[in-house]
Design an enzyme around this catalytic site. Structure first.
Site, PDB file in Angstrom:
ATOM      1  N   CYS A   1     -19.727   0.117 -18.459  1.00 50.36           N
ATOM      2  CA  CYS A   1     -19.917   0.405 -17.034  1.00 50.36           C
ATOM      3  C   CYS A   1     -21.207  -0.233 -16.525  1.00 50.36           C
ATOM      4  O   CYS A   1     -22.279  -0.046 -17.107  1.00 50.36           O
ATOM      5  CB  CYS A   1     -19.979   1.916 -16.807  1.00 50.36           C
ATOM      6  SG  CYS A   1     -20.227   2.357 -15.069  1.00 50.36           S
TER       7      CYS A   1
ATOM      8  N   GLU B   1       0.821  -1.211   0.000  1.00 46.56           N
ATOM      9  CA  GLU B   1       0.000   0.000   0.000  1.00 46.56           C
ATOM     10  C   GLU B   1       0.855   1.262   0.000  1.00 46.56           C
ATOM     11  O   GLU B   1       0.535   2.244  -0.670  1.00 46.56           O
ATOM     12  CB  GLU B   1      -0.951   0.016   1.194  1.00 46.56           C
ATOM     13  CG  GLU B   1      -2.131  -0.944   1.076  1.00 46.56           C
ATOM     14  CD  GLU B   1      -3.075  -0.592  -0.063  1.00 46.56           C
ATOM     15  OE1 GLU B   1      -2.953   0.495  -0.641  1.00 46.56           O
ATOM     16  OE2 GLU B   1      -3.946  -1.428  -0.368  1.00 46.56           O
TER      17      GLU B   1
ATOM     18  N   CYS C   1     -17.403   4.125 -20.668  1.00 44.55           N
ATOM     19  CA  CYS C   1     -18.748   4.128 -20.094  1.00 44.55           C
ATOM     20  C   CYS C   1     -19.631   3.018 -20.683  1.00 44.55           C
ATOM     21  O   CYS C   1     -20.569   2.563 -20.032  1.00 44.55           O
ATOM     22  CB  CYS C   1     -19.410   5.487 -20.309  1.00 44.55           C
ATOM     23  SG  CYS C   1     -18.539   6.848 -19.484  1.00 44.55           S
TER      24      CYS C   1
ATOM     25  N   CYS D   1     -14.144   3.553 -14.981  1.00 41.77           N
ATOM     26  CA  CYS D   1     -14.436   4.976 -14.767  1.00 41.77           C
ATOM     27  C   CYS D   1     -13.116   5.719 -14.569  1.00 41.77           C
ATOM     28  O   CYS D   1     -12.886   6.363 -13.547  1.00 41.77           O
ATOM     29  CB  CYS D   1     -15.358   5.129 -13.558  1.00 41.77           C
ATOM     30  SG  CYS D   1     -16.086   6.770 -13.386  1.00 41.77           S
TER      31      CYS D   1
ATOM     32  N   CYS E   1     -25.858   6.718 -13.760  1.00 43.82           N
ATOM     33  CA  CYS E   1     -24.802   7.711 -13.610  1.00 43.82           C
ATOM     34  C   CYS E   1     -25.310   9.138 -13.844  1.00 43.82           C
ATOM     35  O   CYS E   1     -25.785   9.476 -14.930  1.00 43.82           O
ATOM     36  CB  CYS E   1     -23.651   7.413 -14.574  1.00 43.82           C
ATOM     37  SG  CYS E   1     -22.261   8.555 -14.394  1.00 43.82           S
TER      38      CYS E   1
END
Length: 283
Positions: free
Chosen positions: A169, A3, A166, A159, A175
DNA sequence: AACCCGTGGAC
DNA sequence: TGTCCAAGGGT
């Protein structure tokens, strides 16, 4: 470990370094036992080398104050160097399966579009964004982990910041940004400048220091192309790579004051130590 | 809030 | 070629 490496660095570049680190330093105590110079060298060109120092410092704290085990507690994670709100939540969620609100750049962007009808999230993380993410997250712990992972992935793979796909998506129909006709951003993002900045000089200096096993005369770091020739004789065994890295540093359009400032900054950040008119990676 | 901090790939 | 931006943190 992953991380912190992933803070502002793409996965594909982190992966090989992460594997090497796990192999070389399998536990916090093992990493803590290493010297900062070796840590910075092993960090290589992941960028933002201060992260390497913070990771090393975090490992040291974990080894000595947490019995060599990464704390599974959000507050304790947040207290470690190099771990902020995102990383503390990410570790608690993805490593320990807990329920916490994860808000990274991907999630912020997805929420901005899906619910805010905006092309981009706010310039900096707002309390409203955190509240929204918290409210949307499923109550069930196991589901909340998948939720955080899923929204992040949606932002990372579909995205995306530039040219989102899109048409593939899963929440296209819901959206708000699509419904609004995909309006342009309401502000122009401040691009990270690079050419001519202190960062560029620091980066070039770090490249020289990383590669040199011996302390580097400060004069070699601070000179420019015009002063380089008379100093060339002072490079005893430069090696091909060192010569190239020094040449790159010298060729930067940076005035002497900027070179001084950059080196001072490295020292101040603990990325370099300077004595006897030489500089090297930190002790 | 604004700014600083590396590096390299994609467009 | 130049611009954008990436699983942020610290000050």
């Amino acid at each position: 470990m992953s991380e912190i490496m992933l803070q502002q660095t793409p996965v594909v570049r982190v992966l090989p370094v992460w594997r090497a680190w796990l192999d070389r330093w399998p536990t916090p105590a093992a990493l803590a036992a290493a010297g900062p110079a070796d840590v910075v060298r092993a960090w290589g060109r992941l960028g933002y080398p201060r992260r390497a120092l913070r990771l090393h410092a975090a490992a040291t704290r974990i080894a000595h104050q947490h019995r060599n085990e990464v704390p599974n507690n959000h507050a304790q994670l947040l207290d470690l160097p190099g771990i902020g709100s995102y990383t503390a939540a990410a570790v608690a969620v993805f490593a320990f399966g807990q329920r916490h609100t994860v808000v990274d750049t991907n999630i912020r962007r997805v929420h901005a579009r899906l619910f805010g009808a905006k092309a981009l999230p706010a310039k900096s993380l707002t309390a409203a964004e955190t509240r929204l993410a918290d409210r949307l997250m499923p109550k069930d712990t196991e589901l909340s982990v998948k939720w955080n992972q899923s929204v992040m992935e949606l932002g990372a793979l579909v995205c995306t910041a530039r040219s989102p796909t899109c048409h593939e998506c899963p929440v296209f129909e819901q959206c708000a940004w699509i419904a609004a006709g995909r309006p342009e951003p309401d502000y122009v993002p401040k691009g990270q400048s690079w050419h001519g900045t202190d960062r560029q000089v620091r980066g070039a200096m770090m490249a020289v220091l990383r590669h040199s096993s011996d302390p580097v005369p400060v004069s070699l770091l601070l000179t420019d192309r015009s002063g380089a020739e008379q100093l060339a004789t002072r490079i005893e065994n430069p090696g091909r790579d060192s010569a190239e890295l020094l040449a790159r540093l010298w060729s930067l359009p940076a005035p002497p004051e900027q070179r001084e400032r950059a080196l001072d900054g490295l020292v101040k950040d603990g990325l370099a130590s300077r004595r006897d008119n030489t500089a090297s990676l930190p002790d």
